[in-house]
Design an enzyme around this catalytic site. Structure first.
Site, PDB file in Angstrom:
ATOM      1  N   GLY A 258       0.817  -1.215   0.000  1.00 28.92           N
ATOM      2  CA  GLY A 258       0.000   0.000   0.000  1.00 28.92           C
ATOM      3  C   GLY A 258       0.849   1.263   0.000  1.00 28.92           C
ATOM      4  N   MET A 260       4.676   3.203   2.082  1.00 28.66           N
ATOM      5  CA  MET A 260       5.870   2.983   2.887  1.00 28.66           C
ATOM      6  C   MET A 260       6.292   4.257   3.603  1.00 28.66           C
ATOM      7  SD  MET A 260       8.116   0.907   3.914  1.00 28.66           S
ATOM      8  CE  MET A 260       9.328   1.470   5.086  1.00 28.66           C
ATOM      9  N   GLU A 295       0.879   5.820   7.582  1.00 27.14           N
ATOM     10  CA  GLU A 295       2.296   6.087   7.256  1.00 27.14           C
ATOM     11  C   GLU A 295       2.799   7.274   8.064  1.00 27.14           C
ATOM     12  OE1 GLU A 295       3.499   3.665   5.742  1.00 27.14           O
ATOM     13  OE2 GLU A 295       1.606   2.902   4.952  1.00 27.14           O
ATOM     14  N   HIS A 298       3.627   6.297  11.589  1.00 28.31           N
ATOM     15  CA  HIS A 298       4.878   5.544  11.698  1.00 28.31           C
ATOM     16  C   HIS A 298       6.062   6.453  12.048  1.00 28.31           C
ATOM     17  CE1 HIS A 298       4.348   1.346  10.858  1.00 28.31           C
ATOM     18  NE2 HIS A 298       3.879   1.479   9.638  1.00 28.31           N
ATOM     19  N   GLU A 317       3.966  -2.320  13.545  1.00 30.70           N
ATOM     20  CA  GLU A 317       2.778  -2.427  12.695  1.00 30.70           C
ATOM     21  C   GLU A 317       1.480  -2.556  13.500  1.00 30.70           C
ATOM     22  OE1 GLU A 317       2.875  -1.402   9.907  1.00 30.70           O
ATOM     23  OE2 GLU A 317       4.952  -1.640   9.268  1.00 30.70           O
TER      24      GLU A 317
HETATM   25  N1  0A1 Z   1       5.720  -0.658   6.414  1.00 33.40           N
HETATM   26  C1  0A1 Z   1       4.726  -0.492   5.397  1.00 33.40           C
HETATM   27  C2  0A1 Z   1       4.424  -1.712   4.658  1.00 33.40           C
HETATM   28  C3  0A1 Z   1       5.384  -2.161   3.640  1.00 33.40           C
HETATM   29  C4  0A1 Z   1       6.099  -3.312   3.848  1.00 33.40           C
HETATM   30  C5  0A1 Z   1       6.916  -3.835   2.875  1.00 33.40           C
HETATM   31  C6  0A1 Z   1       6.981  -3.151   1.690  1.00 33.40           C
HETATM   32  O1  0A1 Z   1       7.725  -3.645   0.675  1.00 33.40           O
HETATM   33  C7  0A1 Z   1       8.170  -4.908   0.767  1.00 33.40           C
HETATM   34  C8  0A1 Z   1       6.286  -1.991   1.467  1.00 33.40           C
HETATM   35  C9  0A1 Z   1       5.494  -1.499   2.464  1.00 33.40           C
HETATM   36  C10 0A1 Z   1       3.436  -0.145   6.093  1.00 33.40           C
HETATM   37  O2  0A1 Z   1       3.112  -0.733   7.106  1.00 33.40           O
HETATM   38  O3  0A1 Z   1       2.716   0.685   5.578  1.00 33.40           O
HETATM   39 ZN    ZN Z   2       2.731   0.068   8.715  1.00 33.15          ZN
END
Ligand code: 0A1
Ligand code: ZN
Length: 854
Positions: A258, A260, A295, A298, A317
């Site tokens: 979705g 990053m 995002e 985060h 998360e």
């Molecule tokens: N940390 C992001 C999610 C995410 C995880 C891996 C990705 O590529 C492999 C890309 C995004 C979130 O929680 O929105």
């Molecule tokens: Zn996340």
């Protein structure tokens, strides 16, 4: 190039093996010379050996890199290329490591590391993508400040932090906040910005931008407002302020997930940020607002405080999903958000927890971490935090959170650190609670009751079925929010949280004049499966009287499931009393339209399959489909005389506004339109299609028509109108498969894979088609096996292009053991075929072997 040979015995990583890296990384300076097929990356990294290091092996991760040169303190050195990276002999004092590597962004179809999307350079480094950019200790507990110079001819060149200089052909950036490499980002291309600004509560002005491809400028305003609302909300509710002068968001079309949360430079799948009334539905708007918030949140929960290792992924998360859910509840409707989340949890997490892919929110081993960005880590991770908050109370929750930010700012933490702040803030022992992080599987809670002499007793028995690697489970702490109603519908006991800690435990309520009707698991206070013998009339009573809106919906939902299960198992007609209750509710204009829309949306066919499975039956997808059809048709007929009036009464006039209120009304209106279309030959839907000035109503009309097989002309018109808009075209692809009859589903999907606009390289398009196939329950599971075969073929083809998306989509097969032996054999054949593919990625290999071995 030093990729591990796939199909060879893959390496497994264990939580118990954690060892800190033997060196501090004092600073990182990167210089990129951009070129589509030959980008040069120069790194200058200052390392200092840790005095107390257990292990001083100097190993840097690196994959798909061509090493040009390596130096230590300016002197060329010879590094040893080993599996997954390099080793080098280094001095036992602080030194400057320099390396030059060449990479090939244009060839990177895995969309991991530095890659190209529509001519634009962009990066994705979580979880382990930075090692495809340069040699580095690519692990989240290694944090450092980054200075980045980008050289190239792109009009816009961005990285993390604040800009420190730019000129013809170059731009420099510096991020003052130490961060792990997975939060690194770089974007370069022909982009235009939608600007905004925000003043923080301490008076700092922050420049905001949403960067998009020229032509998409008109789709940024909603996202910008969502960002500002998120910034304000995090200050108001958590006291957390933004910490840079600039916050950039970039939309890219080719993206595996979705979005990053890269520090100061969030990268979004364009489907999760671009919005306009003409091209986005109400559901899209709600999702975009939530993801922007996610995002942004985060920045503190993930970036300022990050994870020690990837086993702790739910630390950031689960907490961030919990926070974005609180935000959405505050911006929109709290009960509606809770109901939507529980529907999603049951649809995505419960099957995971009950099948071969089950794992705890904090897994203890993995082969490929990308396979653990799951509903369990995210959604169950958030549920665990919700339970914690309920157990300690709101004040203690925020007290603990303040302590968390105070104590751990700038650190890479564990679940132990997280629980310790709650223990220290509240004095509570959380050792039993911690089982939620280490045990997989959804607990079942059996409820029985007794009433005598004014005393009412509720007895709970908890048990969790075995999951892979965890045959035995210990009892957990389960907060059961319970209220009691008198038979005349008054609430005689307000909500109370009963703390279940034993395998079997009773709670008594005294002084009741008559046997009460219990409302159990209010607000869905724990992610469990409740088992309680009750009657449909009691469910109907709760649907009418419960003071907890979640449980009111839940009663209606349980009733709907009972009716549908009875239709499937006994071939009975839909229960008349239930239809009457529904009719009454739909016609009750006093009730919130969003709530009425939810009650009027029947449980999904896979939900019925899941329920049948939980009760020990083998679900028959065709019978479940037939029951759903009969049910909807009967409901339409029951409501026949009132549908035109209801349709008119719920139509939202005036300019489209994507708020919760309008969305609720439109959801109800769309539901009514779909019922009406079953009776009027599509007349009303065709009128709505022709006059709609927003995607919500255009799409609802098209969906109703297509479902009734009356939408050929409109589907064609839709294609012609929107063929140049990728995101709308994804809807068009998906809808045709979602609306196809079971026997036509696979053929429809197959035909669409041959459409000129289908592409393996764009994850959104691939998911639109293959995700819709897997999501059409009766079509995917059609007895011919054609659905299974088509998905497997396409997964095999995708694997060499994009392993991550392939592996995620393999999960469509995770429920395979629920079905009859013929379907199981068909699926097994397909899974074995995937596994036998030569050169299969580590990602897909792990997913398929887990599904086959359980
Ligand atoms: N940390 C992001 C999610 C995410 C995880 C891996 C990705 O590529 C492999 C890309 C995004 C979130 O929680 O929105
Ligand atoms: Zn996340």
């Amino acid at each position: 190039m030093n990729d591990a040979a796939p199909n060879a015995a893959p390496q497994t990583f264990y939580l118990k093996d954690y060892k800190p890296f033997g060196y501090e990384v004092e600073s990182v300076k990167l210089t990129f010379q951009l070129s589509p097929n030959a980008t040069k990356v120069h790194s200058a990294i200052r390392f200092t050996p840790k005095a107390d290091a257990e292990d001083n092996r100097f190993f840097l991760h690196g994959e798909q890199l061509s090493l040009i040169s390596a130096k230590i303190d300016g002197t060329p050195v010879t590094a040893r290329l080993v599996d997954g990276g390099l080793e080098c002999d280094v001095p036992r004092r602080s030194f400057l490591w320099e390396a030059e590597v060449e990479i090939d962004p244009a060839a990177d179809t895995a969309l991991e590391g530095l890659y190209m999307s529509n001519g634009m350079y962009c990066t994705q480094c979580e979880a382990e993508g930075f090692r495809k950019i340069t040699y580095y200790p690519d692990r989240p507990d290694v944090m450092s400040t980054f200075t980045v110079r980008i050289e190239g001819n792109e009009p816009v060149m961005l990285s993390n932090g604040n800009p420190t200089g730019a000129g013809e052909g170059w731009a420099e950036w510096h991020d003052p906040w130490p961060k792990p490499a997975y939060l690194f980002a770089l974007v370069a291309g022909d982009l235009v910005n939608h600007p905004g600004s925000f003043t923080t509560k301490s008076g700092k002005d922050v420049e905001l931008n949403i960067w998009v491809r020229p032509g998409d400028e008109g789709k940024c305003a909603f996202g910008m407002e969502a960002l500002k609302k998120s910034m304000k909300w995090d200050e108001d509710v958590y006291g957390l302020e933004y910490d840079l002068d600039l916050f950039n968001i970039v939309a890219v079309d080719d993206f595996n997930m979705g979005a990053m949360e890269n520090k100061g430079l969030n990268i979004f799948n364009s489907s999760c940020v671009l919005a306009s009334p003409e091209t986005s539905t109400d559901a899209n708007f709600e999702r975009i607002e939530a993801i922007i918030a996610h995002e942004y949140f985060h920045n503190w929960t993930g970036n300022r405080i990050t994870c020690r290792d990837w086993f702790q992924l739910c630390l950031k998360e689960g907490l961030t999903v919990f926070r974005d859910a609180q935000f959405t509840a505050d911006m929109r409707s709290e009960p509606v958000k809770r109901i939507e989340d529980v529907i999603a949890l049951r649809a995505r997490q419960f099957p995971e927890d009950g099948g071969p892919l089950a794992h705890p929110p904090r897994p203890e081993e993995f082969q490929e971490i990308n396979n653990f960005y799951t509903a369990t880590v995210y959604e169950k991770g958030a549920e665990v935090i919700g339970m914690l908050k309920r157990l300690v109370g709101d004040d203690n929750y925020y007290k603990a959170l303040n302590l968390y930010f105070e104590r751990h700012d700038g650190q890479a933490c564990t679940i132990e650190d997280w629980l310790k702040v709650f223990e220290d803030a509240t004095g509570r022992d959380l050792s039993q609670f911690k089982l939620w992080y280490s045990q997989a599987g959804t607990p079942r809670v059996k409820v029985s009751e007794e009433y005598a002499d004014g005393t009412y007793t509720l007895t709970f028995e908890q048990s969790t079925p075995p999951t892979p690697g965890q045959p035995e489970k210990a009892p957990r702490v389960i907060p059961m929010a319970v209220g009691l109603l008198s038979p005349n519908g008054d609430e005689v006991r307000a909500t109370e949280v009963l703390e279940l800690t034993e395998a079997k435990q009773s709670f008594t309520f005294d002084g009741l004049a008559s046997k009460p009707v219990p409302s159990i698991l209010r607000e869905f206070s724990a992610p469990v499966i409740l088992e309680r013998e009750t009657t449909n009339s009691e469910r109907a009573f709760l649907l009418a009287h419960d003071t907890d809106p979640f449980n009111r919906w839940e009663a209606g939902n349980a009733l709907a499931k009972e009716v549908r299960v009875a239709m499937v198992l006994d071939g009975t007609a839909p229960d008349a009393a239930y239809l009457d209750a529904l009719e009454k509710l739909v016609r009750d204009d006093e009730q919130d339209p969003a709530f009425r829309a939810l009650v009027l949306s029947p449980p999904s066919q896979s939900d019925i399959a899941q329920t049948l499975h939980e009760r020990g039956h083998t679900p028959d997808p065709q019978k479940i489909y037939d029951a759903a059809e009969t049910f909807t048709q009967t409901l339409a007929q029951q409501l026949e005389t009132s549908l035109p009036r209801l349709y008119a009464a719920t139509t939202v006039e005036g300019p489209y506004v994507p708020d919760a209120d309008g969305a609720g009304k439109r959801a109800l209106n769309s539901r009514i339109l779909s019922l009406l279309t079953r009776l009027d030959g599509g007349e009303q839907a065709a009128r709505q299609y022709a006059s709609a000035d927003n995607m919500t109503q255009q799409y609802a009309a098209l969906a109703a028509l297509m479902k009734a097989e009356k939408g050929e002309a409109q589907s064609q018109a839709f294609f012609e109108q929107w063929q140049d808009d990728r995101l709308v075209m994804d809807k068009w692809f998906a809808l045709q498969i979602a609306c196809a009859a079971p026997e036509a589903t696979a053929a429809t999907a197959k035909e669409l894979t041959q459409h000129p606009l289908f592409s393996m390289k764009n994850p959104n398009r691939f998911r639109a088609v293959m995700g819709a196939l897997a999501g059409n329950h009766a079509g995917f599971h059609h007895a011919s096996g054609a659905g299974y075969q088509l998905l497997a073929e396409n997964l095999i083809a995708l694997d060499s292009v994009n392993p991550q998306t392939t592996a995620r989509m393999c999960a469509a097969f995770q429920t395979w053991k629920r079905y009859d032996s013929k379907r199981q054999a068909q699926i097994q054949t397909e899974l074995e075929r995937i596994l036998a593919t030569s050169g299969l990625s580590r990602d897909t290999h792990e997913m398929v072997s887990r599904m086959l071995s359980a």
